[in-house]
Design an enzyme around this catalytic site. Structure first.
Site, PDB file in Angstrom:
ATOM      1  N   ASP A  87       0.881  -1.148   0.000  1.00 42.85           N
ATOM      2  CA  ASP A  87       0.000   0.000   0.000  1.00 42.85           C
ATOM      3  C   ASP A  87       0.933   1.215   0.000  1.00 42.85           C
ATOM      4  OD1 ASP A  87      -2.089   1.753  -0.003  1.00 42.85           O
ATOM      5  OD2 ASP A  87      -3.204   0.771   1.587  1.00 42.85           O
TER       6      ASP A  87
HETATM    7  C1  BGC Z   1      -4.959   3.236  -0.262  1.00 37.70           C
HETATM    8  C2  BGC Z   1      -4.983   2.212  -1.349  1.00 37.70           C
HETATM    9  C3  BGC Z   1      -4.813   2.884  -2.687  1.00 37.70           C
HETATM   10  C4  BGC Z   1      -3.507   3.677  -2.680  1.00 37.70           C
HETATM   11  C5  BGC Z   1      -3.221   4.402  -3.969  1.00 37.70           C
HETATM   12  C6  BGC Z   1      -3.728   4.119  -0.354  1.00 37.70           C
HETATM   13  O1  BGC Z   1      -3.805   5.176   0.546  1.00 37.70           O
HETATM   14  O2  BGC Z   1      -5.014   2.609   0.995  1.00 37.70           O
HETATM   15  O3  BGC Z   1      -6.176   1.483  -1.315  1.00 37.70           O
HETATM   16  O4  BGC Z   1      -4.833   1.937  -3.707  1.00 37.70           O
HETATM   17  O5  BGC Z   1      -3.562   4.635  -1.646  1.00 37.70           O
HETATM   18  O6  BGC Z   1      -4.089   5.448  -4.161  1.00 37.70           O
END
Ligand code: BGC
Length: 743
Positions: free
Chosen positions: A275
């Site tokens: 993540d």
């Molecule tokens: C989120 C993810 C997301 C990523 C990219 C993160 O803060 O938890 O689900 O895919 O950002 O935007």
């Protein structure tokens, strides 16, 4: 100018060297792409190994971390492409700038906003999930994305979780059944789905630090099955690590979750993506299962510095550690091998379809999911459907009648080509009735929304709403939550279980002047419902994307008959929910650690076992017609471990409208040696029936799926003995209980 002979010779040598290099690069590019056409998986692995051999250490390192917010580097000299990713899971996110979170302001990136995953789960219809997946996959492909960052399949543990709207509910079987066709649909477009967030990201509050402690049984029986189905059945090509810690180690580089369970036990051969800023050390990222490190701050740590991407844990520090011999190059090669495999499945695949965007079929899919996902919770005096009659005045009141929802909520934000608001949909459908509208309450300024008439304060909005409610025959109150911070939104949880923005006061006020109130609840979460007696009808309408207003109008007019079922329980009060029953140690945690004290008793498992009546139960949802379940039987009474149990059930539509009912089969073990939920969902089937028709459905359940996770042997085991099979149309509405024996 005269060039001397030796200068000329030098030039000739330089030019020919350049040409040879260029030609071989061209040749290699062709080689990599063309041979992909006929490779078996063994040959592909050999091919990938041969590529790894000709990559330099630096080139390999560059492939394992971000080069921008949503892309990783390729190797241009060999024709190895970049990987481009986009959020998911409800539509392809608008383009984000290369190196900042601002929108790139493209004019060709608006998409179809599909309904939130809670709505998809509420359809209880895997076929719709397949259509959803293939449509969103087509849109991702059209937008030239290689990886779609979704779907989200974390289990709904508490109604306070700001991100529940992105997930598939509280039951592992339902989530697993719905996620498999979604992934297959996406991936047939040559776009990798990336299921997230692996695992136990069940709250947003403190998500980047909280340490989750839980039993093996809760882990394997509740929180992992949907991920396992994504890997083993749907063969998902990528998976995103979660922000939180599990048993003291961050999920994005977690020995137990990634190395043991995912990559060894489940033989996952795809790519683990962090993540954004979910990686925390080079050594652990290298060793414990992470393959690609992505980041939020430009240095991956949440802040920004020069040469940012080089500072990522899997960038220069990783290179240095390998060069020093502190970390083995084999660790890197395994990551690159997985990344190249992902490429041969996506951007190096020889037969990827071209994709489609915003076409009629996608809007149709969005509409079907939306209408089938809406859940009719209450319908006193047949409040719904509402007639479109010249004599009727309908007051549409509430901020959510006009509020755009797709652009909010965090990373699942969308820029749809259009989003039909509930009011628009109602006005278009109700051509005869008189529609009057006012906002009723205001959630205050929103970063996403410019439609709020801020000239009006809460009090004057209230006064006007009461006036309008008084004039109307029918009040449709369209409220709930929204996608703002501290509502249904990434980054934190809700702070109160009640409806915000004084909506309850407004409902009470309207009820004093008009008893004919229907409530359209736009949320991704359960809310407290002490206002329920003041309403005659309630529809749970979720966040429905581009076609929201049209779907809502179809349901309230009766053009379509509601058939959605709740994918999670609505507690009467927050303490009735299992996670909240145990107080702060359980949610949100104390000293950055939380214990999942309710263990395997999540959602309806808790309500059933502890005999607590929910406000609305898992699996519940009404229809405008009446269904009856009858002739419920199993094919046998005694089964062996390798058998399938076949449940037969006749559904009769006893009304004059066509509709659909979901037969739900739950199974519980009597006199078990271990802790058990009273019953667990093990099968379901949605049956569509014309008026006064009936059909006998067959639901098959493998006896092996009755296993519990036996902590003593660290493996699944089926207990022999007597089981109860509960067949009904909601977890709290069981028509028949049949006893069977497993020998
Ligand atoms: C989120 C993810 C997301 C990523 C990219 C993160 O803060 O938890 O689900 O895919 O950002 O935007």
């Amino acid at each position: 100018m005269k060039i001397k002979f030796n200068q000329r010779l030098f030039l000739i040598i330089v030019i020919s060297c350049f040409y040879v290099n260029y030609a071989s690069a061209q040749h290699k590019e062709v080689d990599i792409q063309l041979t992909a056409t006929k490779l078996t998986s063994i040959a592909l692995d050999a091919k990938i190994d041969s590529i790894i051999k000709i990559l330099t250490l630096e080139e390999k390192i560059a492939m394992t971390h971000a080069q921008s917010k949503f892309s990783t580097k390729g190797v241009a000299r060999l024709g190895i492409p970049e990987i481009w990713m986009s959020d998911g899971p409800h539509g392809v996110r608008e383009e984000i700038s290369w190196d900042s979170w601002s929108h790139a302001e493209w004019t060709n990136d608006s998409i179809t906003a599909f309904p939130a995953l809670t709505a998809l789960a509420a359809t209880f219809n895997p076929e719709l999930s397949a259509n959803y997946g293939s449509s969103i996959g087509e849109e991702a492909r059209y937008r030239k994305k290689d990886v779609l960052l979704g779907p989200g399949i974390n289990i709904y543990r508490t109604p306070m979780n700001g991100r529940n709207f992105e997930y598939l509910g509280e039951d592992p079987y339902l989530a697993a059944t719905m996620v498999v066709p979604y992934i297959k649909g996406v991936q047939k477009n040559g776009v990798a789905a990336c299921v997230k967030h692996f695992a136990l990201n069940n709250q947003e509050h403190w998500r980047d630090k909280i340490n989750v402690e839980l039993s093996d049984r809760a882990l394997y029986e509740i929180y992992l099955p949907a991920f396992k189905a994504a890997v083993k059945e749907a063969k998902v090509w990528s998976i995103m690590g979660a922000y939180n810690k599990i048993r003291g180690q961050y999920a994005c580089h977690n020995e137990l979750l990634l190395n043991k369970i995912l990559k060894t036990d489940w033989s996952f051969d795809g790519v683990v993506i962090s993540d954004w800023s979910g990686a925390h050390t080079t050594e652990e990222s290298a060793k414990y299962g992470l393959d690609i490190e992505m980041g939020t701050g430009t240095d991956g740590l949440g802040t920004s510095t020069a040469n940012h991407y080089d500072n990522y844990y899997l960038a220069k520090p990783f290179l240095k550690a390998i060069k020093k011999g502190v970390l083995s190059e084999d660790l890197l090669d395994d990551k690159v091998r997985r990344i190249l495999r992902l490429m041969y499945r996506t951007n190096l695949s020889f037969n990827r379809p071209l994709g489609k965007l915003n076409n009629k079929e996608h809007h149709e899919v969005a509409l079907n999911v939306a209408t089938e996902g809406i859940v009719l919770l209450k319908n006193e005096d047949d409040f719904f459907p509402i007639k479109d009659d010249k004599t009727i005045t309908i007051a549409v009141i509430g901020e959510n009648a006009t509020r755009v929802m797709a652009p909010g909520g965090g990373s699942s934000e969308l820029k749809p080509q259009f989003e039909i608001s509930p009011l628009e949909g109602i006005k278009k459908r109700f051509k005869n009735a008189k529609i009057i509208h006012t906002m009723g309450y205001s959630s205050g300024p929103s970063v996403y929304d410019e439609v709020i008439p801020t000239k009006l304060d809460q009090d004057s909005l209230y006064v006007k709403a009461i006036k309008i409610a008084k004039k109307a025959d029918v009040v449709l109150f369209i409220g709930g939550l929204n996608k703002n911070h501290l509502q249904d939104c990434e980054g934190d949880d809700r702070e109160i279980f009640q409806l915000p923005y004084q909506q309850e006061k407004l409902i009470n006020g309207m009820h004093e002047v008009n008893k004919n109130i229907g409530f359209l609840l736009l949320t991704g979460n359960a809310v407290e419902m002490s206002w329920l007696p003041k309403t005659k009808g309630v529809l749970q309408t979720w966040y429905l994307g581009s076609m929201a207003g049209e779907a809502i109008a179809q349901i309230i007019s009766g053009d379509k008959n509601p058939s959605g079922k709740l994918p999670f329980s609505f507690p009467k009060k927050l303490k009735d929910n299992a996670a909240h029953f145990y107080g702060e140690t359980s949610y949100p945690g104390v000293n950055m650690t939380q214990h999942y004290k309710e263990d395997i008793l999540v959602g309806y498992r808790w309500f059933d076992t502890k005999k607590i009546a929910p406000q609305y139960a898992f699996g519940y949802g009404l229809s405008y017609t009446n269904f009856k379940l009858s002739d419920i039987k199993t094919d046998k009474n005694v089964y062996s471990l390798t058998d399938k149990i076949t449940v037969h059930c006749t559904v009769t539509n006893n009304g004059n409208r066509q509709g659909a009912e979901v037969i739900q089969v739950y199974i519980g073990k009597l006199n078990s040696d271990v802790k058990r939920a009273l019953k667990e969902l093990k099968g379901f089937k949605k049956v569509f029936l014309k008026s006064y028709k009936k059909e006998t459905a067959k639901i098959e359940i493998n006896v092996s799926d009755l296993a519990f996770y036996n902590e003593k042997i660290s493996d699944w085991a089926v207990e022999k003995g007597t089981y109860s099979i509960y067949v009904g149309n909601a977890s709290d509405s069981i028509s028949e209980i049949i006893k069977v024996t497993i020998k």
